[in-house]
Design a protein around this motif. Structure first.
Motif, PDB file in Angstrom:
ATOM      1  N   LEU A  73       0.832  -1.199   0.000  1.00  0.00           N
ATOM      2  CA  LEU A  73       0.000   0.000   0.000  1.00  0.00           C
ATOM      3  C   LEU A  73       0.865   1.247   0.000  1.00  0.00           C
ATOM      4  N   THR A  76       2.004   1.709  -3.505  1.00  0.00           N
ATOM      5  CA  THR A  76       0.870   2.199  -4.292  1.00  0.00           C
ATOM      6  C   THR A  76       0.731   3.713  -4.149  1.00  0.00           C
ATOM      7  N   GLN A  77       0.891   4.212  -2.937  1.00  0.00           N
ATOM      8  CA  GLN A  77       0.817   5.660  -2.719  1.00  0.00           C
ATOM      9  C   GLN A  77       1.935   6.384  -3.465  1.00  0.00           C
ATOM     10  N   PHE A 130      -4.684  -3.340   1.029  1.00  0.00           N
ATOM     11  CA  PHE A 130      -4.190  -3.603  -0.336  1.00  0.00           C
ATOM     12  C   PHE A 130      -4.781  -4.900  -0.870  1.00  0.00           C
ATOM     13  N   ILE A 133      -8.334  -4.459  -2.069  1.00  0.00           N
ATOM     14  CA  ILE A 133      -8.387  -3.719  -3.333  1.00  0.00           C
ATOM     15  C   ILE A 133      -8.090  -4.645  -4.512  1.00  0.00           C
ATOM     16  N   THR A 180     -11.630   2.733   0.250  1.00  0.00           N
ATOM     17  CA  THR A 180     -10.238   2.792   0.708  1.00  0.00           C
ATOM     18  C   THR A 180      -9.328   3.301  -0.395  1.00  0.00           C
ATOM     19  N   LEU A 181      -9.496   2.761  -1.598  1.00  0.00           N
ATOM     20  CA  LEU A 181      -8.647   3.172  -2.714  1.00  0.00           C
ATOM     21  C   LEU A 181      -8.832   4.649  -3.031  1.00  0.00           C
ATOM     22  N   GLY A 185      -5.998   7.200  -2.322  1.00  0.00           N
ATOM     23  CA  GLY A 185      -5.566   7.817  -3.567  1.00  0.00           C
ATOM     24  C   GLY A 185      -5.612   9.331  -3.524  1.00  0.00           C
TER      25      GLY A 185
END
Length: 492
Positions: A73, A76-77, A130, A133, A180-181, A185
């Motif tokens: 995660l 991803t950020q 994560f 997702i 959450t995403l 995001g």
């Protein structure tokens, strides 16, 4: 060089961890399963002391590399922030740490672990977030693409691919994953690592340790000209360029500031005692940080030990109330063999959905946050131990095929009013024919007439709760036999 190494390792980890959730063949788990076990919260809940020691030493030596390399995660950020940076450069600014909020949320997480508040545990764990997702939003798309490739390959007489069933395993989890995403995001798009340094309990814990790490990013005040490029490129918002200070509890050692500094005023090197800017000549602060780390680590270990110790002895759920019900409704949910009990499963499961992704029979699906078993799409084959092989948190202990065949996770219940033998006056016996443990026998429906049509009788002592009878029952739309779960699993 530091930034390039970090990006390379981060890319490897996020690709491989994503592959664990997308792969439905089981091949990826043979080679990459250790990457799931390297995640901090699963390691704590499974009391994986080797992994915990490795992560602790890694952080004590190099700072929060876990957040920028191992945590999917977190990576991803970074990807989202990097895309946003293409639109607007030098967009960050220093902001004071939200210390109270960070440690309150971390304390809430620890308490949730101790008292068994599963929803809070799974919501705050970055690895679980994560996993939700990928499992809920990406895996269906991946499977659809696989099915398209299978159709194309079949047209050319090739069977390199094979089709799989594509279905949404839980609408609730899909919604939570989407929220959450979007939330993570937006934070990453606007402010980089805000989620990691404000909400994430893992980031807060590692932030305490990284305060005393041996290697740190330091500012050479003799070379700095006050341009603030480092501050404006710090996605953790932890560099105060005017004061030449860095908040090491928030620094994720990404190396962006080092690359942007054109005067060589910022470097990543061994802490130099009194000469280091971060030490500020005070050994007392270091001691306080060490004490804080020891207390926090103790709490996390206590959490895992408490989770292991919560072995509540309960009787199984018994027969479900089935009168006047149109569809089976279990009084006690079913959890996989290897979980030992519902309480043990709930205490250790982080809700990452890796077992759901790995289940080849469509038996495991999400129920709000943590997985449950149901038999609409398949049944739990006695020879399959995939979920126990991939679970990184110890919620499903690894078992052998022989052990699984003797573990009773529930028992079958016959619903007389739904059975086609009685409703349609036909011969059946499908449940008995497909029962792998021989727990179902067919007996005369009329005791006084041996030639009367036969109905099933369940031997609960032999039934393992695999669900073959429920899944393969021809009664429609309501099954005439279903599995009632057990609070505590038994060995037969």
């Amino acid at each position: 060089m530091l930034r390039k190494i970090r990006i390379t390792l981060g890319a490897i980890f996020i690709i491989c961890v994503t592959a664990l959730f997308l792969d439905f063949t089981g091949v990826a788990h043979q080679y990459l399963g250790w990457m799931a076990k390297m995640q901090l919260i699963p390691a704590v809940l499974s009391v994986n002391l080797v992994v915990l020691a490795i992560l602790a030493v890694l952080t004590l030596l190099f700072g929060r590399l876990y957040c920028s390399v191992i945590c999917p995660l977190g990576v991803t950020q970074d990807i989202i922030s990097w895309i946003a940076g293409k639109r607007k450069k030098n967009r960050f600014s220093y902001s004071p740490a939200k210390t109270i909020l960070r440690y309150v949320l971390m304390a809430v997480y620890v308490v949730a672990c101790l008292v068994g508040l599963d929803i809070i545990m799974t919501l705050l764990d970055p690895y679980a977030a994560f996993g939700r997702i990928i499992n809920s939003m990406v895996q269906p798309i991946y499977e659809l693409c696989n099915n398209v490739m299978a159709k194309i390959a079949e047209h050319y007489d090739s069977y390199m691919f094979y089709e799989v069933d594509v279905w949404v395993k839980s609408v609730a989890v899909l919604v939570i994953a989407a929220v959450t995403l979007v939330g993570v995001g937006i934070l990453a798009w606007r402010n980089g690592r805000t989620y990691c340094n404000t909400i994430c309990p893992v980031g807060s814990l590692l932030g305490l340790i990284s305060k005393v790490s041996l290697f740190k990013v330091t500012i050479d005040t003799t070379k700095c000209n006050g341009c603030t490029l480092c501050q404006r490129n710090c996605k953790a918002s932890c560099i105060n360029a005017k004061a030449h200070e860095i908040d090491y509890s928030r620094c994720v050692v990404c190396g962006d500031c080092i690359e942007k500094c054109n005067r060589g005023a910022i470097s990543y090197k061994l802490r130099a005692g009194k000469q280091a800017a971060e030490a500020k000549g005070s050994e007392e602060k270091v001691d306080d940080s060490k004490r804080a780390f020891a207390m926090t680590a103790g709490l996390m270990v206590a959490t895992s030990v408490a989770s292991k110790a919560q072995e509540k002895i309960k009787m199984d759920g018994g027969l479900a109330v089935i009168l006047d019900k149109e569809e089976p409704k279990r009084e006690t949910k079913i959890v996989p063999a290897g979980a030992t009990s519902i309480d043990s499963f709930s205490d250790h499961c982080v809700g990452c959905q890796l077992c759901v992704s790995a289940c080849p029979n469509g038996v495991l699906r999400s129920a709000l946050m943590q997985p449950e078993m149901s038999y609409e799409y398949g049944y739990c084959r006695p020879e399959c131990t995939r979920c126990s092989e991939v679970c990184p948190a110890g919620a499903i202990v690894k078992i052998t095929k022989a052990e699984k065949s003797s573990i009773q996770i529930g028992h079958a219940v016959w619903v007389k009013k739904n059975c086609v033998v009685l409703t349609d006056d036909v011969e059946c016996g499908n449940c008995a024919r497909h029962c792998p443990s021989g727990a179902i026998s067919m007996v005369a429906s009329d005791a006084s007439d041996p030639k009367s049509k036969k109905i099933p009788v369940v031997n609960e002592e032999r039934c393992i709760g695999c669900g073959a009878c429920e899944n393969l029952c021809p009664a429609r739309p309501f099954s005439a036999i279903y599995v009632e779960g057990h609070e505590v699993h038994k060995t037969i």
